[in-house]
Design a protein around this motif. Structure first.
Motif, PDB file in Angstrom:
ATOM      1  N   ALA A 197      -3.865-118.230 114.367  1.00 51.81           N
ATOM      2  CA  ALA A 197      -4.800-119.361 114.351  1.00 51.81           C
ATOM      3  C   ALA A 197      -6.184-118.940 114.849  1.00 51.81           C
ATOM      4  N   ASP A 198      -6.226-118.032 115.814  1.00 50.52           N
ATOM      5  CA  ASP A 198      -7.511-117.589 116.358  1.00 50.52           C
ATOM      6  C   ASP A 198      -8.205-116.557 115.475  1.00 50.52           C
ATOM      7  N   LYS A 199      -7.462-115.625 114.905  1.00 49.68           N
ATOM      8  CA  LYS A 199      -8.063-114.476 114.214  1.00 49.68           C
ATOM      9  C   LYS A 199      -7.863-114.506 112.701  1.00 49.68           C
ATOM     10  N   THR A 200      -7.151-115.466 112.192  1.00 47.16           N
ATOM     11  CA  THR A 200      -6.803-115.609 110.761  1.00 47.16           C
ATOM     12  C   THR A 200      -6.145-114.355 110.189  1.00 47.16           C
ATOM     13  N   LYS A 201      -5.470-113.619 111.008  1.00 50.65           N
ATOM     14  CA  LYS A 201      -4.646-112.487 110.570  1.00 50.65           C
ATOM     15  C   LYS A 201      -3.526-112.322 111.580  1.00 50.65           C
TER      16      LYS A 201
ATOM     17  N   MET B  67       7.381-115.630 121.921  1.00 51.50           N
ATOM     18  CA  MET B  67       6.739-114.574 121.133  1.00 51.50           C
ATOM     19  C   MET B  67       6.274-115.108 119.777  1.00 51.50           C
ATOM     20  N   ARG B  68       7.076-115.942 119.143  1.00 51.51           N
ATOM     21  CA  ARG B  68       6.672-116.532 117.859  1.00 51.51           C
ATOM     22  C   ARG B  68       5.482-117.462 118.045  1.00 51.51           C
ATOM     23  N   ASP B  69       5.466-118.186 119.156  1.00 55.64           N
ATOM     24  CA  ASP B  69       4.324-119.054 119.445  1.00 55.64           C
ATOM     25  C   ASP B  69       3.061-118.219 119.671  1.00 55.64           C
ATOM     26  N   ALA B  70       3.179-117.092 120.360  1.00 55.17           N
ATOM     27  CA  ALA B  70       2.027-116.206 120.574  1.00 55.17           C
ATOM     28  C   ALA B  70       1.528-115.630 119.244  1.00 55.17           C
ATOM     29  N   ILE B  71       2.445-115.289 118.340  1.00 49.90           N
ATOM     30  CA  ILE B  71       2.043-114.790 117.011  1.00 49.90           C
ATOM     31  C   ILE B  71       1.279-115.878 116.262  1.00 49.90           C
ATOM     32  N   ASP B  72       1.767-117.103 116.331  1.00 51.70           N
ATOM     33  CA  ASP B  72       1.083-118.212 115.655  1.00 51.70           C
ATOM     34  C   ASP B  72      -0.293-118.481 116.260  1.00 51.70           C
TER      35      ASP B  72
ATOM     36  N   GLY C 244      -4.088-110.474 125.235  1.00 48.99           N
ATOM     37  CA  GLY C 244      -3.893-111.507 126.239  1.00 48.99           C
ATOM     38  C   GLY C 244      -3.043-112.689 125.793  1.00 48.99           C
ATOM     39  N   TYR C 245      -2.362-112.575 124.680  1.00 51.89           N
ATOM     40  CA  TYR C 245      -1.506-113.675 124.224  1.00 51.89           C
ATOM     41  C   TYR C 245      -0.150-113.655 124.929  1.00 51.89           C
ATOM     42  N   LEU C 246       0.258-112.488 125.376  1.00 56.32           N
ATOM     43  CA  LEU C 246       1.472-112.331 126.193  1.00 56.32           C
ATOM     44  C   LEU C 246       1.114-111.468 127.398  1.00 56.32           C
ATOM     45  N   ARG C 247       1.729-111.745 128.521  1.00 49.82           N
ATOM     46  CA  ARG C 247       1.498-110.885 129.690  1.00 49.82           C
ATOM     47  C   ARG C 247       2.168-109.530 129.505  1.00 49.82           C
TER      48      ARG C 247
ATOM     49  N   GLY D 125       0.403-107.125 109.013  1.00 49.11           N
ATOM     50  CA  GLY D 125       0.771-107.528 110.371  1.00 49.11           C
ATOM     51  C   GLY D 125       2.177-108.117 110.430  1.00 49.11           C
ATOM     52  N   ILE D 126       2.558-108.559 111.606  1.00 48.68           N
ATOM     53  CA  ILE D 126       3.898-109.128 111.794  1.00 48.68           C
ATOM     54  C   ILE D 126       3.791-110.643 111.923  1.00 48.68           C
ATOM     55  N   ASN D 127       4.706-111.335 111.283  1.00 50.68           N
ATOM     56  CA  ASN D 127       4.699-112.792 111.381  1.00 50.68           C
ATOM     57  C   ASN D 127       5.961-113.361 112.003  1.00 50.68           C
TER      58      ASN D 127
END
Length: 158
Positions: free
Chosen positions: A87-91, A78-83, A103-106, A137-139
């Motif tokens: 990286a993709d959306k700069t937020k 989940m932390r990797d998906a947040i990162d 689509g970052y997590l199923r 947002g959540i980090n």
């Protein structure tokens, strides 16, 4: 016919000594020689109980260890998906559901300790001073489970 001198045969007393206490004074076989004594049975039962107790404790620890390993893996993903989202959306994502819809997590994984997908605790990111109009947002995400792991650290600190 040859006369042999009388030699004391060692049949009865020596044989009894060699064969242990399986024969009584009259030469009859004792009934207790066929089974186990009560003390032998108690020792065996005690050993089986100790081994079974050790096995049950080891089994429970292995189940708990597997749950904790699954929790660590879920938190990492989940932390990797947040990162990746950042990286993709700069937020940062607004919620965990955003990671699923983008689509970052199923799906949001189930917390293996609480057995619920709704107990995850999220941490909000600091607001961006360059762009104050965006939502923070959540980090980070943590487990909402109460208690401590086998290593002594609380689940909420993982």
């Amino acid at each position: 016919m040859v006369n042999r001198p009388f030699v004391a045969t060692l049949r009865t007393p020596a044989r009894r000594v060699r064969q242990g206490l399986r024969y009584g004074l009259s030469g009859a076989r004792l009934a207790s020689a066929r089974g186990f004594t009560l003390i032998e049975l108690l020792v065996v039962i005690a050993l089986i109980t100790i081994l079974a107790t050790m096995g049950i404790v080891q089994y429970r620890n292995s189940i708990q260890s597997a749950r904790e390993a699954t929790l660590k893996t879920d938190l990492f993903r989940m932390r990797d998906a947040i990162d990746q989202y950042y990286a993709d959306k700069t937020k940062y994502p607004a919620s965990l559901d955003t990671l699923v819809s983008e689509g970052y997590l199923r799906k949001i994984p189930e917390d293996p300790i609480t057995k619920s997908a709704d107990t995850w605790q999220t941490e909000n990111a600091e607001p961006d001073p360059a762009n104050p109009s965006t939502e923070p947002g959540i980090n980070n995400v943590k487990s909402g489970a109460q208690g401590t792991g086998l290593d002594g650290t609380p689940y909420s600190d993982w």
